[in-house]
Design a protein around this motif. Structure first.
Motif, PDB file in Angstrom:
ATOM      1  N   ASN A  66      50.630  39.003  28.045  1.00 46.10           N
ATOM      2  CA  ASN A  66      49.609  39.288  27.029  1.00 46.10           C
ATOM      3  C   ASN A  66      49.387  40.780  26.802  1.00 46.10           C
ATOM      4  O   ASN A  66      48.377  41.176  26.218  1.00 46.10           O
ATOM      5  N   VAL A  67      50.325  41.606  27.274  1.00 54.37           N
ATOM      6  CA  VAL A  67      50.212  43.050  27.072  1.00 54.37           C
ATOM      7  C   VAL A  67      51.400  43.540  26.247  1.00 54.37           C
ATOM      8  O   VAL A  67      52.557  43.317  26.611  1.00 54.37           O
ATOM      9  N   VAL A  68      51.099  44.186  25.123  1.00 55.76           N
ATOM     10  CA  VAL A  68      52.159  44.801  24.322  1.00 55.76           C
ATOM     11  C   VAL A  68      52.780  45.937  25.146  1.00 55.76           C
ATOM     12  O   VAL A  68      52.063  46.840  25.593  1.00 55.76           O
ATOM     13  N   PRO A  69      54.085  45.896  25.387  1.00 56.17           N
ATOM     14  CA  PRO A  69      54.696  46.899  26.278  1.00 56.17           C
ATOM     15  C   PRO A  69      54.758  48.280  25.620  1.00 56.17           C
ATOM     16  O   PRO A  69      55.100  48.411  24.447  1.00 56.17           O
ATOM     17  N   ASP A  70      54.432  49.287  26.424  1.00 56.47           N
ATOM     18  CA  ASP A  70      54.473  50.661  25.905  1.00 56.47           C
ATOM     19  C   ASP A  70      55.738  51.398  26.315  1.00 56.47           C
ATOM     20  O   ASP A  70      55.914  52.572  26.004  1.00 56.47           O
TER      21      ASP A  70
END
Length: 357
Positions: free
Chosen positions: A235-239
């Motif tokens: 659920n985390v957009v990868p940076d």
């Protein structure tokens, strides 16, 4: 006239001994010790640096050109699937099984006994035999560390399994680590900047781009994305997204040239692990290559990497065995391939003239 049968028997016996001495890359000390002692028992002086062992022909004359006979004593780790003990030499129906038998123990023992035999006669050139280490990992303590210790080399034969066909060109290797940076955000909301999506554009470029210059012997430069890593949880957009590119160069580009072109086309940050392993090529008109052709050999371009990439002088890759057997379970060499190799090497090298090149 050389006694090829006797030389072959000695070479096979030495290969059996070497198979029984584990010599994984960077763990070659015992094999180097044994080989050094073997050479010295044949009355030849040796030199050594780390696990690299070499010997000069007697009456070495600096006024003559020098030919280097080289192959490597290290092996990869045994893969799963071996039905035999990889460190027990096993001879069955003309096949000698064992780790490193094909890649490149057969070349090591063949070239060594060719060296010993040719040193018995006067030649128009000097010979150096070099058994090097760390070839399988392109290690800096392998042949690259030895070349500065040697006199100038006019030509080299690199023993690798080529079915005794002369590889007059070889692809180089460059590995890139590419990083795309984005911005983290919650996957449920319209926020963040997805580093994976940014990488996909670059990955597509590596898949589709074609370099202009193609080699008649080696074909086009080949680029393959082989690893990718990104993200911490669903659920985390990868940076951040990183991927690895394997690049096999032809002789028409240096690795530095390829790197310059690549960085002009991609948006991610690319870092080359090394520029050391360039492609190589020798002229088909070279006297050794021409002599090989007269003996029915067929020059070709090799897609696989060897220590040729680290040699700043002309070289040919040529040895007994088949490349397809390398790094496989139940690796083997045919006894007759060693016999053929010794005879062919001597026929090509005896009375070879390097003057004028």
């Amino acid at each position: 006239m050389a006694n090829y049968e006797s030389l072959s028997v000695e070479a096979v016996g030495l290969l059996k001994s070497l198979i029984g001495i584990p010599s994984l890359s960077r763990e070659e000390t015992a094999a180097a010790d044994f080989l050094q002692q073997y050479i010295e028992t044949h009355g030849m002086a040796t030199g050594r640096k780390g696990n690299n062992v070499w010997s000069f022909s007697p009456m070495f004359n600096t006024q003559k050109p020098t030919i280097l006979l080289n192959s490597h004593i290290d092996t990869v780790k045994p893969v799963s699937g071996w039905q035999k003990d990889p460190f027990t030499p096993t001879e069955i129906n003309g096949k000698l099984y064992g780790l490193g038998s094909n890649d490149a123990g057969a070349s090591v023992v063949s070239l060594l006994h060719v060296f010993i035999e040719l040193c018995r006669t006067e030649q128009s050139y000097n010979l150096i035999f070099l058994a090097s280490c760390e070839e399988e990992v392109s290690g800096k303590d392998g042949i690259e560390s030895v070349i500065p210790e040697l006199p100038p080399i006019a030509f080299a034969i690199v023993g690798e399994p080529t079915e005794m066909q002369p590889a007059i060109a070889e692809k180089g290797l460059m590995v890139l680590d590419v990083t795309a940076l984005g911005k983290a955000g919650h996957a449920a909301r319209d926020e963040g900047e997805n580093a994976i999506y940014k990488s996909l554009q670059d990955i597509g470029w590596f898949r589709d781009y074609r370099f202009e210059k193609e080699s008649p012997l080696l074909g086009a430069v080949k680029m393959s994305v082989t690893q990718i890593n990104a993200g911490t949880q669903h659920n985390v957009v990868p940076d951040r997204c990183t991927f690895v590119v394997d690049i096999r160069s032809n002789e028409l580009y240096s690795n530095e040239e390829l790197f310059g072109i690549i960085t002009q086309h991609i948006s991610g940050e690319a870092k080359a692990r090394s520029f050391r392993l360039n492609s190589s090529r020798i002229s088909q008109e070279h006297p050794f290559v021409q002599k090989a052709i007269t003996l029915g050999r067929e020059p070709f371009g090799s897609p696989t990497l060897s220590d040729q990439a680290l040699m700043p002088f002309p070289s040919v890759k040529m040895g007994p065995g088949r490349s397809s057997r390398s790094h496989t379970a139940d690796e083997y060499i045919m006894i007759k391939e060693i016999e053929e190799a010794i005879e062919l090497y001597i026929q090509m090298l005896d009375r070879l003239e390097l003057s004028g090149i």
